[in-house]
Design a protein around this motif. Structure first.
Motif, PDB file in Angstrom:
ATOM      1  N   ALA A  37       0.822  -1.204   0.000  1.00 11.30           N
ATOM      2  CA  ALA A  37       0.000   0.000   0.000  1.00 11.30           C
ATOM      3  C   ALA A  37       0.858   1.257   0.000  1.00 11.30           C
ATOM      4  N   GLY A  38       0.347   2.289  -0.600  1.00 10.56           N
ATOM      5  CA  GLY A  38       0.932   3.619  -0.520  1.00 10.56           C
ATOM      6  C   GLY A  38      -0.102   4.554   0.044  1.00 10.56           C
TER       7      GLY A  38
ATOM      8  N   GLY C  31      -5.931  11.560   5.474  1.00  8.07           N
ATOM      9  CA  GLY C  31      -5.055  10.603   4.825  1.00  8.07           C
ATOM     10  C   GLY C  31      -5.848   9.630   3.990  1.00  8.07           C
ATOM     11  N   TYR C  32      -5.128   8.815   3.266  1.00 11.32           N
ATOM     12  CA  TYR C  32      -5.762   7.796   2.438  1.00 11.32           C
ATOM     13  C   TYR C  32      -4.747   6.703   2.153  1.00 11.32           C
ATOM     14  N   THR C  33      -5.242   5.551   1.764  1.00  8.82           N
ATOM     15  CA  THR C  33      -4.396   4.413   1.424  1.00  8.82           C
ATOM     16  C   THR C  33      -4.664   4.033  -0.026  1.00  8.82           C
ATOM     17  N   VAL C  34      -3.612   3.730  -0.774  1.00  9.34           N
ATOM     18  CA  VAL C  34      -3.737   3.372  -2.182  1.00  9.34           C
ATOM     19  C   VAL C  34      -3.173   1.976  -2.415  1.00  9.34           C
ATOM     20  N   VAL C  35      -3.913   1.169  -3.175  1.00 14.52           N
ATOM     21  CA  VAL C  35      -3.474  -0.185  -3.509  1.00 14.52           C
ATOM     22  C   VAL C  35      -3.639  -0.371  -5.016  1.00 14.52           C
ATOM     23  N   ALA C  36      -2.682  -1.020  -5.662  1.00  7.96           N
ATOM     24  CA  ALA C  36      -2.791  -1.321  -7.093  1.00  7.96           C
ATOM     25  C   ALA C  36      -3.851  -2.387  -7.308  1.00  7.96           C
ATOM     26  N   ALA C  37      -4.699  -2.195  -8.311  1.00  7.39           N
ATOM     27  CA  ALA C  37      -5.829  -3.108  -8.500  1.00  7.39           C
ATOM     28  C   ALA C  37      -6.063  -3.394  -9.982  1.00  7.39           C
ATOM     29  N   LYS C  61      -7.157   1.281  -6.027  1.00  7.56           N
ATOM     30  CA  LYS C  61      -8.203   1.271  -5.016  1.00  7.56           C
ATOM     31  C   LYS C  61      -7.756   2.235  -3.921  1.00  7.56           C
ATOM     32  N   ILE C  62      -8.522   3.284  -3.721  1.00  7.15           N
ATOM     33  CA  ILE C  62      -8.185   4.297  -2.723  1.00  7.15           C
ATOM     34  C   ILE C  62      -9.152   4.160  -1.560  1.00  7.15           C
ATOM     35  N   GLU C  63      -8.640   4.113  -0.348  1.00 12.06           N
ATOM     36  CA  GLU C  63      -9.493   4.036   0.845  1.00 12.06           C
ATOM     37  C   GLU C  63      -9.262   5.268   1.705  1.00 12.06           C
TER      38      GLU C  63
END
Lengths: 104, 104, 104
Positions: A37-38, C31-37, C61-63
């Motif tokens: 995660a980033g 803040g936010y978390t990013v994952v490749a999807a 995918k951004i949370e």
């Protein structure tokens, strides 16, 4: 066979994975899932306000399905107490209902 | 326009993706999201108790937003019946409320 | 210290990350978390019905954990209004309860 479960999510720095895995094991959870995660709210965007290109996915998102809320809270408390003074991280709980599970 | 939805999550071995995608399509779900995942409770940590370095992200986490709980259960039952005797995996449901969706 | 939160999830095309990050910041989320999807319901599977091998994880995918539902809805509305005519994407909300948080 359906059971109510808590899903604990921990987003923190990658280098903590082994130590957190040990805490999860010792709390009696049977497994966990890890995703690269980033994001923001983490060290890799502190200076510029934008994610750095070089090592964008320098965090991990760990998800642990636990049989009850108490186990999830125990893991979260231990992780926060040991690491969140020195490392960025967040822990939160969601409801989840496990339908099928098979692990070797 | 807001609709209540179930989110089905399937964490299992990467090589099953195509077959599971077919099950999702046939159940009438309109889409899914796939993320590379590692963890414990999966083959790649069976022997040592620690993730192997070489292919850490050897699992996938598939998320499917379905219009109702029945579709989610049908997909989960089919995936578990066909694969969870031979492969490790877990399926669970969360509540989710879709706000906006646009797919080509 | 425990607080109720909404988790907003945005799955869309990778190239929108910077612009969406700006929307998130301006809405006051911390803040936010990013994952490749990857997945279906997105451009990279439009033609063949199967994910392309070359750039499978072409989505993100951004949370975003927000203090209340209103902030989540505002971000979702803005993202959909600005991008979902031209790009594929979906936004949904889940409940989440933040337990511990520490960001630098």
């Amino acid at each position: 066979m359906t059971q109510q479960t808590s899903k604990l999510v921990i987003v923190t720095e990658k280098l903590l994975l082994k130590k957190i895995a040990k805490i999860i094991d010792e709390a009696g959870a049977t497994g966990y899932t890890v995703v690269a995660a980033g994001g923001k709210g983490s060290r890799n965007v502190r200076s510029s306000g934008q994610p750095t290109v070089g090592d964008f996915y320098s965090n991990i998102k760990i998800e642990i399905l636990t049989a009850n809320r108490e186990i999830a809270l125990r893991i979260s408390d231990e992780v926060a107490a040991r690491f969140f003074d020195d490392y960025s991280g967040i822990t939160y709980i969601c409801d989840a209902e496990v339908l099928h599970a098979h692990t070797f």
